[in-house]
Design a protein around this motif. Structure first.
Motif, mmCIF file in Angstrom:
data_model
loop_
_atom_site.group_PDB
_atom_site.id
_atom_site.type_symbol
_atom_site.label_atom_id
_atom_site.label_comp_id
_atom_site.label_asym_id
_atom_site.label_seq_id
_atom_site.Cartn_x
_atom_site.Cartn_y
_atom_site.Cartn_z
ATOM 1 N N UNK A 177 0.818 -1.216 0.000
ATOM 2 C CA UNK A 177 0.000 0.000 0.000
ATOM 3 C C UNK A 177 0.844 1.255 0.000
ATOM 4 N N UNK A 178 2.019 1.204 0.640
ATOM 5 C CA UNK A 178 2.892 2.372 0.731
ATOM 6 C C UNK A 178 4.274 1.984 0.202
ATOM 7 N N UNK A 179 4.424 1.922 -1.115
ATOM 8 C CA UNK A 179 5.698 1.458 -1.680
ATOM 9 C C UNK A 179 6.863 2.363 -1.294
ATOM 10 N N UNK A 180 7.947 1.737 -0.934
ATOM 11 C CA UNK A 180 9.185 2.438 -0.580
ATOM 12 C C UNK A 180 10.173 2.228 -1.725
ATOM 13 N N UNK A 181 10.646 3.295 -2.358
ATOM 14 C CA UNK A 181 11.494 3.122 -3.546
ATOM 15 C C UNK A 181 12.920 2.708 -3.244
ATOM 16 N N UNK A 182 13.314 2.760 -1.971
ATOM 17 C CA UNK A 182 14.714 2.572 -1.653
ATOM 18 C C UNK A 182 15.270 1.206 -1.996
ATOM 19 N N UNK A 183 14.453 0.166 -1.965
ATOM 20 C CA UNK A 183 14.959 -1.163 -2.249
ATOM 21 C C UNK A 183 15.075 -1.421 -3.747
ATOM 22 N N UNK A 184 14.451 -0.608 -4.547
ATOM 23 C CA UNK A 184 14.489 -0.801 -5.996
ATOM 24 C C UNK A 184 15.680 -0.090 -6.628
ATOM 25 N N UNK A 185 16.130 0.996 -6.021
ATOM 26 C CA UNK A 185 17.140 1.846 -6.645
ATOM 27 C C UNK A 185 18.444 1.852 -5.860
ATOM 28 N N UNK A 186 19.504 2.181 -6.573
ATOM 29 C CA UNK A 186 20.817 2.366 -5.950
ATOM 30 C C UNK A 186 20.849 3.755 -5.325
ATOM 31 N N UNK A 187 20.137 3.898 -4.212
ATOM 32 C CA UNK A 187 19.941 5.217 -3.608
ATOM 33 C C UNK A 187 19.710 5.070 -2.119
ATOM 34 N N UNK A 188 20.412 5.888 -1.346
ATOM 35 C CA UNK A 188 20.192 5.951 0.092
ATOM 36 C C UNK A 188 20.063 7.418 0.511
ATOM 37 N N UNK A 189 19.382 7.622 1.623
ATOM 38 C CA UNK A 189 19.237 8.961 2.201
ATOM 39 C C UNK A 189 19.786 8.924 3.610
ATOM 40 N N UNK A 190 20.682 9.845 3.905
ATOM 41 C CA UNK A 190 21.239 9.915 5.247
ATOM 42 C C UNK A 190 21.593 11.344 5.612
ATOM 43 N N UNK A 191 22.070 11.517 6.818
ATOM 44 C CA UNK A 191 22.500 12.826 7.310
ATOM 45 C C UNK A 191 21.436 13.896 7.084
ATOM 46 N N UNK A 192 20.210 13.590 7.498
ATOM 47 C CA UNK A 192 19.150 14.591 7.409
ATOM 48 C C UNK A 192 19.329 15.592 8.542
#
Length: 262
Positions: A177-192
């Motif tokens: 229901x709430x797809x998270x794109x992080x597992x599909x792409x070579x992409x991470x988000x950090x140091x917010x």
């Protein structure tokens, strides 16, 4: 164009003062370019200067700067570097011409990338009210901001997808229901981070209201789709709050896989 790197001496009080205020650090960065007068900075055709802080650890903070001329960071060395260790062979920072790197970018090339940005969108809370710029605060929405197809097309790249065998789920999401794109792409988000400071305006440095900028640092892999558009992104910046350390995209060669031992 030139790209520079300066290591901040976090043990010094001058460094702590610079790191605590994006506006103060922006002023110090702009002072590195004697050819750009303060009165010229607000002009529509003013040269673009981008900068970014990379917090590798508490004692390792790197300042990257991209600008139209070779900068003089002597004042930063004196305030927030190692002035006693500086000399003719090592002034305390490194600067390289950017054009040779930009010129060899080609469609289809893949690079590792790093970007600190201010991901925002516009919302209307009530019918009839004007739309308001609001920051994305969750990793899912921050990723979605960078993965937007139209944005990637304008920037001249696409974020690479992971091979199917490296995904947690076949579709690359973590929830139906709430797809998270992080597992599909070579992409991470950090140091917010949420940067709050008081902005000064005018020749008398009058204080205006508080300013808050929400930032996120993206790391991953990209493939070049439009080299000219990517060159503009690398030299002009991405998104908002570029005066406060956002928008500088940097590329690095992809690490080669370690050969397996038979």
């Amino acid at each position: 164009m030139f790209i520079s790197r300066f290591r901040v001496n976090t043990a010094r009080s001058g460094a702590r003062r610079l790191l605590s205020s994006p506006q103060t650090l922006h002023a110090a960065v702009m002072s590195s370019f004697p050819g750009i007068l303060p009165s010229d900075r607000a002009a529509p055709d003013a040269p673009r200067v981008l900068w970014r802080l990379d917090h590798r650890s508490r004692a390792e903070v790197l300042l990257y700067i991209v600008g139209p001329d070779r900068p003089d960071l002597t004042h930063l060395v004196e305030q927030a570097g190692w002035p006693a260790a500086a000399g003719p062979a090592n002034p305390g920072w490194q600067t390289r011409p950017y054009a040779p790197f930009l010129d060899r970018l080609a469609a289809g090339d893949r690079w590792a990338f790093r970007l600190t940005a201010n991901p925002v969108h516009t919302v209307r809370r009530k019918e009839g009210e004007p739309r308001k710029i609001t920051a994305h605060l969750t990793p899912t929405h921050q990723m979605g901001w960078l993965l937007d197809e139209r944005r990637q097309q304008r920037l001249g790249f696409r974020v690479c997808e992971k091979p199917a065998e490296r995904r947690l789920l076949p579709e690359g999401t973590t929830h139906r229901k709430h797809p998270h794109p992080g597992d599909r792409y070579e992409l991470t988000v950090g140091d917010t981070r949420s940067l709050s400071f008081t902005k000064s305006r005018g020749p008398e440095n009058r204080q205006s209201g508080p300013v808050t900028v929400a930032t996120a640092t993206f790391e991953g892999r990209l493939e070049i789709t439009d080299p000219d558009a990517l060159r503009r992104a690398l030299t002009q910046g991405i998104g908002r709050a570029r005066a406060y350390g956002c928008g500088l995209l940097t590329l690095a060669p992809l690490a080669r896989p370690t050969p397996r031992t038979p």
